[in-house]
Enzyme design. Sequence first.
Site, mmCIF file in Angstrom:
data_model
loop_
_atom_site.group_PDB
_atom_site.id
_atom_site.type_symbol
_atom_site.label_atom_id
_atom_site.label_comp_id
_atom_site.label_asym_id
_atom_site.label_seq_id
_atom_site.Cartn_x
_atom_site.Cartn_y
_atom_site.Cartn_z
ATOM 1 N N ARG A 65 -69.151 19.734 49.225
ATOM 2 C CA ARG A 65 -69.307 20.277 50.580
ATOM 3 C C ARG A 65 -68.362 19.689 51.613
ATOM 4 O O ARG A 65 -67.851 20.418 52.466
ATOM 5 C CB ARG A 65 -70.765 20.140 51.041
ATOM 6 C CG ARG A 65 -71.784 20.883 50.188
ATOM 7 C CD ARG A 65 -71.266 22.225 49.736
ATOM 8 N NE ARG A 65 -72.250 23.028 49.032
ATOM 9 C CZ ARG A 65 -71.948 23.896 48.091
ATOM 10 N NH1 ARG A 65 -70.684 24.040 47.705
ATOM 11 N NH2 ARG A 65 -72.880 24.626 47.525
ATOM 12 N N ASP A 82 -74.347 37.536 49.171
ATOM 13 C CA ASP A 82 -74.761 36.883 50.413
ATOM 14 C C ASP A 82 -73.625 36.787 51.428
ATOM 15 O O ASP A 82 -73.782 37.185 52.587
ATOM 16 C CB ASP A 82 -75.307 35.483 50.118
ATOM 17 C CG ASP A 82 -76.634 35.516 49.379
ATOM 18 O OD1 ASP A 82 -76.973 36.572 48.811
ATOM 19 O OD2 ASP A 82 -77.333 34.493 49.362
ATOM 20 N N ASP A 122 -77.541 21.987 51.891
ATOM 21 C CA ASP A 122 -76.150 22.367 52.150
ATOM 22 C C ASP A 122 -75.883 22.674 53.616
ATOM 23 O O ASP A 122 -74.793 22.403 54.116
ATOM 24 C CB ASP A 122 -75.744 23.546 51.276
ATOM 25 C CG ASP A 122 -75.362 23.116 49.871
ATOM 26 O OD1 ASP A 122 -75.079 21.924 49.678
ATOM 27 O OD2 ASP A 122 -75.342 23.976 48.968
ATOM 28 N N SER A 165 -80.500 30.867 41.178
ATOM 29 C CA SER A 165 -79.239 30.770 41.907
ATOM 30 C C SER A 165 -78.371 29.698 41.269
ATOM 31 O O SER A 165 -78.878 28.716 40.711
ATOM 32 C CB SER A 165 -79.483 30.436 43.373
ATOM 33 O OG SER A 165 -80.057 29.150 43.509
#
Length: 403
Positions: free
Chosen positions: A98, A16, A127, A181
């Site tokens: 994050r 990605d 996210d 994922s």
Amino acid sequence: MSEIKRVVLAYSGGLDTSVILKWLQETYRCEVVTFTADLGQGEELEPARKKAEMLGINPKHIFIEDLRETFVKDYVFPMFRANAVYEGLYLLGTSIARPLIAKRQIEIAREVGADAVCHGATGKGNDQVRFELGYYALNPDIKVIAPWREWDLTSRTKLIEFAEKHQIPIAKDKRGEAPFSVDANLLHISAEGKVLEDPWEAPEEYVFSRSVSPEDAPDEPTIITVDFERGDPVAVDGEALSPAALLTRLNKLAGDNGIGRLDLVEGRFVGMKSRGVYETPGGTILLQAHRAIESITLDRGAMHLKDELMPRYAELIYNGFWFSPERRMLQALIDESQAKVNGTVRLKLYKGNVIVQGRKSPDSLYSMEHVTFEDDQVYDQRDAEGFIKLNALRLRLLNRQQG
């Protein structure tokens, strides 16, 4: 497209973000700076450097940083002082990573003179919110590029076709549909999507990578101790360890005993529910141990207030408000409560369970003199009669009124 001269991309080196890197070059005609953070995900990061160089990134603009100690010391431990749990179960393993990534992106953008930052989060998840709230809190004028909300590469097939067209190497297991994922750091690893989307279907054993199944865990329990100072763990089995080393040790001990698995359907900030399968082995031990040492060192009023505030604190972290004034205010209160949270907890690890077996502290509020069922000289049981009558007064008056 607005004019962008230089952008800092949160880059993993996977399919990605490698596609995003090339897409940024083609779409924005800008210089790309890559930032790869080692938060303890357990993967070799040098391939990310080589891949970025192959895609034309200036070696001076490839940032790969080991942030494991910072992550645990300044993010994970403060969160665990609060005993933070989202929706009763989730230990916030992805959420807490994050803000650190966002902070370093903004700092690097300032260092290299970038006018934009970019992340690879999708438009359906939490996210994107967490990254961008972090960006704007630290630099309100920064430009944010979110490719998943802009491009037409709406499927894995299209991503792979784009990668092949631009000769971007693709790992062989990425050529088919990925089974799920994964997001990983030193605190946890999560699996979502694909074979896990139906919440009725149990996850297969291959989903788990950091723990043995409880059924396969040793038949003999493992006994450990965890030492605390001011609410933070500082030693395991009497051995002083750095924050990252300590969490690594607890991860191994817990994983070997089948501890830390969670199958959760959670309410995302963006509105939908999602199913995730999480492993937080060391964090599961840490939560139990911290609550145990607080049980003998925190005053009842302080503990109950903390427990009342915890869901709000956890929600702030889950939703991406780490840098908000209200989170900082709550953190100050929480940290103040931890001044005397010192001592040792003894735990038994056995087939998926963390069992508290003992706790001691030089600052203990537990008084055997007061709680004993034997004769004592410090507590007059007759005092309880007035205490009860005063607390019952409103109830008695209410009952008489209602007649």
